[in-house]
Design an enzyme around this catalytic site. Sequence first.
Site, mmCIF file in Angstrom:
data_model
loop_
_atom_site.group_PDB
_atom_site.id
_atom_site.type_symbol
_atom_site.label_atom_id
_atom_site.label_comp_id
_atom_site.label_asym_id
_atom_site.label_seq_id
_atom_site.Cartn_x
_atom_site.Cartn_y
_atom_site.Cartn_z
ATOM 1 N N ASP A 46 0.952 -1.250 -0.058
ATOM 2 C CA ASP A 46 -0.018 -0.135 -0.192
ATOM 3 C C ASP A 46 0.892 1.205 0.034
ATOM 4 O O ASP A 46 0.478 2.440 -0.062
ATOM 5 C CB ASP A 46 -1.041 0.015 1.113
ATOM 6 C CG ASP A 46 -0.254 0.065 2.584
ATOM 7 O OD1 ASP A 46 1.035 -0.055 2.632
ATOM 8 O OD2 ASP A 46 -1.144 0.008 3.319
ATOM 9 N N SER A 47 2.287 1.059 0.080
ATOM 10 C CA SER A 47 3.160 2.332 -0.207
ATOM 11 C C SER A 47 3.042 2.642 -1.453
ATOM 12 O O SER A 47 3.443 3.958 -1.772
ATOM 13 C CB SER A 47 4.586 1.524 0.065
ATOM 14 O OG SER A 47 4.911 0.501 -0.793
ATOM 15 N N ASP A 85 -0.881 -6.311 -0.492
ATOM 16 C CA ASP A 85 -1.295 -5.677 0.794
ATOM 17 C C ASP A 85 -2.818 -5.350 0.897
ATOM 18 O O ASP A 85 -3.289 -5.291 0.162
ATOM 19 C CB ASP A 85 -0.439 -4.423 0.867
ATOM 20 C CG ASP A 85 0.203 -4.285 1.918
ATOM 21 O OD1 ASP A 85 0.124 -4.777 2.908
ATOM 22 O OD2 ASP A 85 0.989 -3.131 2.163
ATOM 23 N N LYS A 115 -0.795 -9.546 2.858
ATOM 24 C CA LYS A 115 -0.064 -8.954 3.824
ATOM 25 C C LYS A 115 -0.974 -7.979 4.657
ATOM 26 O O LYS A 115 -1.751 -7.499 4.125
ATOM 27 C CB LYS A 115 0.968 -8.428 3.766
ATOM 28 C CG LYS A 115 1.983 -7.718 4.692
ATOM 29 C CD LYS A 115 2.957 -7.046 4.480
ATOM 30 C CE LYS A 115 3.240 -5.757 4.106
ATOM 31 N NZ LYS A 115 2.433 -4.728 4.769
ATOM 32 N N GLU A 117 -1.418 -5.806 8.628
ATOM 33 C CA GLU A 117 -0.461 -4.821 9.467
ATOM 34 C C GLU A 117 -1.166 -5.200 10.996
ATOM 35 O O GLU A 117 -2.483 -5.169 11.262
ATOM 36 C CB GLU A 117 -0.472 -3.570 9.420
ATOM 37 C CG GLU A 117 0.183 -2.903 8.254
ATOM 38 C CD GLU A 117 0.291 -1.513 7.848
ATOM 39 O OE1 GLU A 117 0.190 -0.756 8.919
ATOM 40 O OE2 GLU A 117 0.859 -1.118 7.095
ATOM 41 N N GLU A 184 9.356 -4.175 10.652
ATOM 42 C CA GLU A 184 9.641 -2.790 10.054
ATOM 43 C C GLU A 184 9.922 -1.824 11.273
ATOM 44 O O GLU A 184 9.189 -1.532 12.146
ATOM 45 C CB GLU A 184 8.366 -2.029 9.476
ATOM 46 C CG GLU A 184 8.555 -0.796 8.899
ATOM 47 C CD GLU A 184 7.679 -0.409 7.673
ATOM 48 O OE1 GLU A 184 6.914 -0.955 7.196
ATOM 49 O OE2 GLU A 184 7.915 0.867 7.255
HETATM 50 O O1 KIV Z 1 3.361 -1.135 1.614
HETATM 51 C C1 KIV Z 1 4.652 -1.485 1.508
HETATM 52 O O2 KIV Z 1 5.337 -1.408 0.698
HETATM 53 C C2 KIV Z 1 5.262 -2.149 2.838
HETATM 54 C C3 KIV Z 1 6.524 -2.774 3.015
HETATM 55 C C4 KIV Z 1 7.336 -1.397 2.898
HETATM 56 C C5 KIV Z 1 6.828 -3.538 4.012
HETATM 57 O O3 KIV Z 1 4.316 -2.703 3.564
#
Ligand code: KIV
Length: 267
Positions: A46-47, A85, A115, A117, A184
Amino acid sequence: MAKRKTILDVQRMKAEGEKITVLTAYDYPFARFMDAAGIDMILVGDSVGSVVCGYDTTLPVTMDEILYHTRAVVRGSSQALVIADMPFLSYQVYLREARLNAGRLIKEGGAAAVKLEGGENVAETIRAIVAMDIPVVGHIGLTPQSIHRMGGYRVQGRVQEQAERLLADARAVEEAGAFAVVLEGVPKELARQITAALKIPTIGIGAGVHCDGQVLVIHDILGLCEKYSPRFVKRFADVSQTIRGGIDDYIREVKEGTFPTDSHSFE
Ligand code: KIV
């Protein structure tokens, strides 16, 4: 063509002490580059909200956006395990919604894993998604979706009480059935302890060398994101100069009338 890696390969790498490589990608061309280079896993993070869409945080990213980018990355890769994500609000409110959204990332996005959090607070959610036979990666420590609780992007686990909580979070994520966990923004000694305590691999970002693998954002390692570079990022290349040069040359040649030439034209 190498066959696509699976969670079994990731488990084997941990058992054999082989470091696991992960990068983020959000589109077809970058996925192709890293897949051809042999990256183990690609994270459609989600970056994307920060490095592609220009948001200040990852919070506005939606399921539809992650689905769109995941499909492109899956099309651009053939050997890497693709993780999608779960964006903010796609898994925190209702268990049923979390399961449905995880399922959409697999069915509509084509990812092989998701993934999310959180630690103990999301253990039940991880368990519910794993029960659908969807592999899950946990993410603890500096969790960007918790920016307002953390008061900024700060290293987590520096004080004893926080460090103990992170170890408990890591254990909860493992017990809930995650096949890997991202650490992280965690001090490297704490990351070493967590890595030693778990059977599943730890994938570090700003967590030192003792993790079982490393993940970084592709825009950061290539110097594509000039706004801000955290201390844990190493710039492995600086492509921004090349991009700027190419754009400048294009503008100049069009203005001068030296592009297109006959070789770029049809009779
Ligand atoms: O969203 C993302 O890119 C991440 C990584 C930096 C671990 O969660």
